[in-house]
Design an enzyme around this catalytic site. Structure first.
Site, PDB file in Angstrom:
ATOM      1  N   TRP A   1      -4.358   1.318  -3.134  1.00  0.00           N
ATOM      2  CA  TRP A   1      -3.399   0.268  -2.783  1.00  0.00           C
ATOM      3  C   TRP A   1      -1.972   0.780  -2.659  1.00  0.00           C
ATOM      4  O   TRP A   1      -1.093   0.089  -2.148  1.00  0.00           O
ATOM      5  CB  TRP A   1      -3.404  -0.832  -3.865  1.00  0.00           C
ATOM      6  CG  TRP A   1      -3.326  -0.254  -5.255  1.00  0.00           C
ATOM      7  CD1 TRP A   1      -4.387  -0.007  -6.084  1.00  0.00           C
ATOM      8  CD2 TRP A   1      -2.164   0.217  -5.948  1.00  0.00           C
ATOM      9  NE1 TRP A   1      -3.951   0.577  -7.254  1.00  0.00           N
ATOM     10  CE2 TRP A   1      -2.584   0.733  -7.194  1.00  0.00           C
ATOM     11  CE3 TRP A   1      -0.795   0.258  -5.636  1.00  0.00           C
ATOM     12  CZ2 TRP A   1      -1.706   1.283  -8.122  1.00  0.00           C
ATOM     13  CZ3 TRP A   1       0.079   0.813  -6.563  1.00  0.00           C
ATOM     14  CH2 TRP A   1      -0.375   1.306  -7.777  1.00  0.00           C
ATOM     15  N   ASN A   2      -1.675   2.000  -3.145  1.00  0.00           N
ATOM     16  CA  ASN A   2      -0.266   2.351  -3.350  1.00  0.00           C
ATOM     17  C   ASN A   2       0.471   2.634  -2.044  1.00  0.00           C
ATOM     18  O   ASN A   2       1.658   2.341  -1.927  1.00  0.00           O
ATOM     19  CB  ASN A   2      -0.139   3.517  -4.338  1.00  0.00           C
ATOM     20  CG  ASN A   2      -0.825   4.774  -3.856  1.00  0.00           C
ATOM     21  OD1 ASN A   2      -1.852   4.715  -3.174  1.00  0.00           O
ATOM     22  ND2 ASN A   2      -0.280   5.913  -4.195  1.00  0.00           N
TER      23      ASN A   2
ATOM     24  N   LYS B   1     -12.930  -0.160   3.373  1.00  0.00           N
ATOM     25  CA  LYS B   1     -12.815  -1.002   2.164  1.00  0.00           C
ATOM     26  C   LYS B   1     -11.429  -0.789   1.575  1.00  0.00           C
ATOM     27  O   LYS B   1     -11.175   0.176   0.856  1.00  0.00           O
ATOM     28  CB  LYS B   1     -13.892  -0.599   1.155  1.00  0.00           C
ATOM     29  CG  LYS B   1     -14.438  -1.768   0.377  1.00  0.00           C
ATOM     30  CD  LYS B   1     -13.745  -2.239  -0.838  1.00  0.00           C
ATOM     31  CE  LYS B   1     -13.384  -1.455  -2.009  1.00  0.00           C
ATOM     32  NZ  LYS B   1     -12.198  -2.084  -2.678  1.00  0.00           N
ATOM     33  N   PRO B   2     -10.471  -1.685   1.926  1.00  0.00           N
ATOM     34  CA  PRO B   2      -9.151  -1.555   1.308  1.00  0.00           C
ATOM     35  C   PRO B   2      -9.268  -1.834  -0.187  1.00  0.00           C
ATOM     36  O   PRO B   2     -10.231  -2.464  -0.638  1.00  0.00           O
ATOM     37  CB  PRO B   2      -8.323  -2.639   2.004  1.00  0.00           C
ATOM     38  CG  PRO B   2      -9.298  -3.634   2.515  1.00  0.00           C
ATOM     39  CD  PRO B   2     -10.584  -2.885   2.773  1.00  0.00           C
TER      40      PRO B   2
ATOM     41  N   GLY C   1      -8.342   7.564  -4.230  1.00  0.00           N
ATOM     42  CA  GLY C   1      -8.176   6.750  -5.428  1.00  0.00           C
ATOM     43  C   GLY C   1      -8.120   7.638  -6.659  1.00  0.00           C
ATOM     44  O   GLY C   1      -7.767   8.820  -6.578  1.00  0.00           O
ATOM     45  N   SER C   2      -8.497   7.065  -7.793  1.00  0.00           N
ATOM     46  CA  SER C   2      -8.357   7.787  -9.064  1.00  0.00           C
ATOM     47  C   SER C   2      -9.472   8.820  -9.242  1.00  0.00           C
ATOM     48  O   SER C   2     -10.552   8.709  -8.639  1.00  0.00           O
ATOM     49  CB  SER C   2      -8.403   6.788 -10.216  1.00  0.00           C
ATOM     50  OG  SER C   2      -9.666   6.155 -10.243  1.00  0.00           O
TER      51      SER C   2
ATOM     52  N   GLU D   1      -9.792  12.253  -2.242  1.00  0.00           N
ATOM     53  CA  GLU D   1      -8.362  12.506  -2.432  1.00  0.00           C
ATOM     54  C   GLU D   1      -7.954  11.754  -3.687  1.00  0.00           C
ATOM     55  O   GLU D   1      -7.898  10.516  -3.676  1.00  0.00           O
ATOM     56  CB  GLU D   1      -7.571  12.032  -1.217  1.00  0.00           C
ATOM     57  CG  GLU D   1      -8.042  12.750   0.031  1.00  0.00           C
ATOM     58  CD  GLU D   1      -6.947  12.965   1.053  1.00  0.00           C
ATOM     59  OE1 GLU D   1      -7.119  13.869   1.870  1.00  0.00           O
ATOM     60  OE2 GLU D   1      -5.950  12.242   1.028  1.00  0.00           O
ATOM     61  N   LEU D   2      -7.670  12.502  -4.743  1.00  0.00           N
ATOM     62  CA  LEU D   2      -7.547  11.883  -6.070  1.00  0.00           C
ATOM     63  C   LEU D   2      -6.135  12.043  -6.626  1.00  0.00           C
ATOM     64  O   LEU D   2      -5.190  12.307  -5.888  1.00  0.00           O
ATOM     65  CB  LEU D   2      -8.613  12.493  -6.989  1.00  0.00           C
ATOM     66  CG  LEU D   2     -10.033  12.504  -6.389  1.00  0.00           C
ATOM     67  CD1 LEU D   2     -11.014  13.183  -7.326  1.00  0.00           C
ATOM     68  CD2 LEU D   2     -10.500  11.102  -6.049  1.00  0.00           C
TER      69      LEU D   2
ATOM     70  N   CYS E   1       0.704   9.285  -5.275  1.00  0.00           N
ATOM     71  CA  CYS E   1      -0.168  10.381  -5.735  1.00  0.00           C
ATOM     72  C   CYS E   1       0.643  11.659  -5.888  1.00  0.00           C
ATOM     73  O   CYS E   1       0.319  12.487  -6.738  1.00  0.00           O
ATOM     74  CB  CYS E   1      -1.321  10.591  -4.767  1.00  0.00           C
ATOM     75  SG  CYS E   1      -0.798  10.893  -3.087  1.00  0.00           S
TER      76      CYS E   1
END
Ligand code: NAD
Length: 457
Positions: free
Chosen positions: A132-133, A156-157, A207-208, A229-230, A263
């Protein structure tokens, strides 16, 4: 039908209920995308590019409204929402310029009798699970090149940027991308998990680390291309010959921009002992100038915290740092609601026993640690399980190159930070992920190289 409830994190007010997907609708959408993909791939590149050109024009025409939607659901300061959309236009331009050349068939051998060629064929149906960032940036790094290279996309947002995700779907469809080629899936992690079960040819996740690791585990036996991509715990070292004021101004922005929810935010700062005090003084002067407040105001710099549970992570890191002897220079506490608010927080006297220097904060918190020299700084920068970005401030390019070549990070910065370029690959070491987006490699990644061996009869 299940409804996803959307809340404004700056005010705590309910904004909308959106019909959400379930396992059955996810399966139906995946089958629809599968059926539509081949015809999209057969269309000439120029036709797919024309759709993205129209998509770009629609963003330009509706930029203020799109920025307001993003700000309302994420709490991002409005000026930064506009910046993201304007930056996204530059990324689209890069992909439009480079897509044709990056995936054109290459002749790699010809001796008159035998020819060898590499054809870049689309992967097929790709899943794009997003954070979301920076919803336009991180989603668009996947769906723009994926669509240009002939893939269908199941997008999938994040459940915290759903309205933006639906706007992206609307604009792509109005621009001529068939509705079955770009499909938005609405919902939380359960919808993402259902997507993993489908007949897909690529999984592109941002995401995380915790979620990425769960996805990797679930995807393992599927033998489907996987990119993750974390997160990061990105360090910067300020050398003894750096200008402390210039470095402090740049790094305060790098740590706090987007309310620290990036990130590639600067998450750890190491300063040579000779200039430590001057650096801290200048850093604090910059941080004190940051206006915290209504994300809808043009001059707001620090907005809301998008996800309420993150406030507990900040509280715990602050408690731990204080208990272990760190010195709190400002912040260290929640701000009164309604909504999710945290004061810009700066610690000195930190060390690597503290969670603040080890675990991703993903908020407006920063630790500044004094170091005695280059070797200590490099050892500390590498003392992490992550490896997304790292930076060095010094006027001496040779020194910076020497230091940064010893640091394990996908992107390295000399006298700058918190920066992403569409022309350069975006990737990480260790727990920051696998695979890459952006650059021409980040276009080819949505294709499979097919080897042609051609001999004249
Ligand atoms: P998150 O991991 O909580 O969620 C990301 C996405 O995964 C969301 O769409 C979510 O609904 C979905 N999801 C959750 N559980 C799932 C499951 N079991 N299966 C499938 N999907 C699932 O992350 P977030 O809070 O949205 O984003 C913040 C994190 O993203 C930070 O760690 C940040 O560093 C990282 N990030 C990395 C980059 C990068 O380029 N490396 C860019 C932006 C953000």
């Amino acid at each position: 039908m299940i409804q996803l409830s959307i809340t404004n994190p700056a005010t705590g007010t309910h904004i909308a209920d959106v019909p959400a997907d379930d396992a059955a609708s996810v399966a139906a959408k995946a089958a629809t995308a599968r059926a539509a993909q081949a015809a999209w791939a057969e269309r000439p590149m120029a036709e797919r590019q024309a759709c993205i050109v129209r998509f770009r024009a629609a963003i330009v025409a509706q930029l203020d409204a799109l920025a307001s939607v993003m700000t309302s659901e994420t709490g991002k300061p409005i000026a930064m929402s506009r910046n993201e959309l304007n930056g996204f236009l530059g990324r689209i331009d890069f992909f439009l310029e480079q897509a044709g050349g990056s995936v054109a068939t290459e002749q790699v051998f010809d001796d008159g009798g035998m020819r060898e060629q590499i054809e870049h064929t689309p992967l097929g149906v790709v899943a794009n699970i997003s954070a979301w960032n920076y919803p336009w940036f991180v989603g668009g790094n996947v769906f723009v090149p994926a669509l240009l290279t002939g893939n269908a996309v199941l997008y999938k947002p994040s459940e915290f940027a759903t309205l933006t995700g639906l706007e992206i779907g609307r604009l792509l469809q109005e621009a001529g991308v068939p509705k079955d080629v770009f499909i938005v899936l609405v919902g939380d992690g359960a919808v993402g998990a259902a997507l993993i079960e489908q007949d897909i040819d690529g999984m592109f996740f941002t995401g995380s680390h915790a979620t990425g690791a769960r996805i990797a585990q679930a995807m393992g036996p599927r033998l489907v291309k996987l990119q993750l991509e974390l997160g990061g715990k990105d360090p910067t070292y300020v050398c003894d010959d750096a200008d402390p004021k210039a470095a402090a101004a740049s790094l305060a922005d790098g740590a706090m921009y987007n309310t620290g929810q990036s990130c590639c935010s600067v998450e750890r700062i190491y300063v040579h002992e000779k200039i430590h005090d001057a650096f801290v003084e200048a850093f604090m002067a910059t941080v004190r100038g940051f206006k915290v407040g209504d994300p809808k105001s043009d001059d707001t710099y620090i907005g809301a915290i998008t996800r309420a549970p993150q406030l507990e992570v900040f509280d715990a890191q602050v408690r731990d740092a204080k208990a272990k002897g760190a010195r709190l220079l400002c912040g260290g506490e929640r701000l009164p609601g309604p909504g999710n608010w945290y004061a810009p927080t700066v610690f000195t006297g930190v060390n690597h026993t503290m969670d603040l220097m080890r675990d991703e904060s993903f908020g407006p918190l920063i630790g500044i640690q004094k170091v005695s020299g280059d070797d200590e700084a490099v050892a500390l920068m590498n003392d992490t399980r992550y490896g997304l970005t790292a930076g060095v401030f010094t006027p001496d390019e040779t020194r910076a190159r020497g230091l940064l070549s010893r640091v394990r990070a996908g992107s390295v910065y000399w006298n700058c930070c918190d920066r992403v370029s569409p022309r350069l690959p975006w990737s990480g070491y260790g727990d920051s992920g696998v695979g890459l987006t952006l650059s021409t490699y980040g276009i080819q990644t949505f294709t499979r190289p097919k080897a042609w061996h051609l001999r004249k009869a």
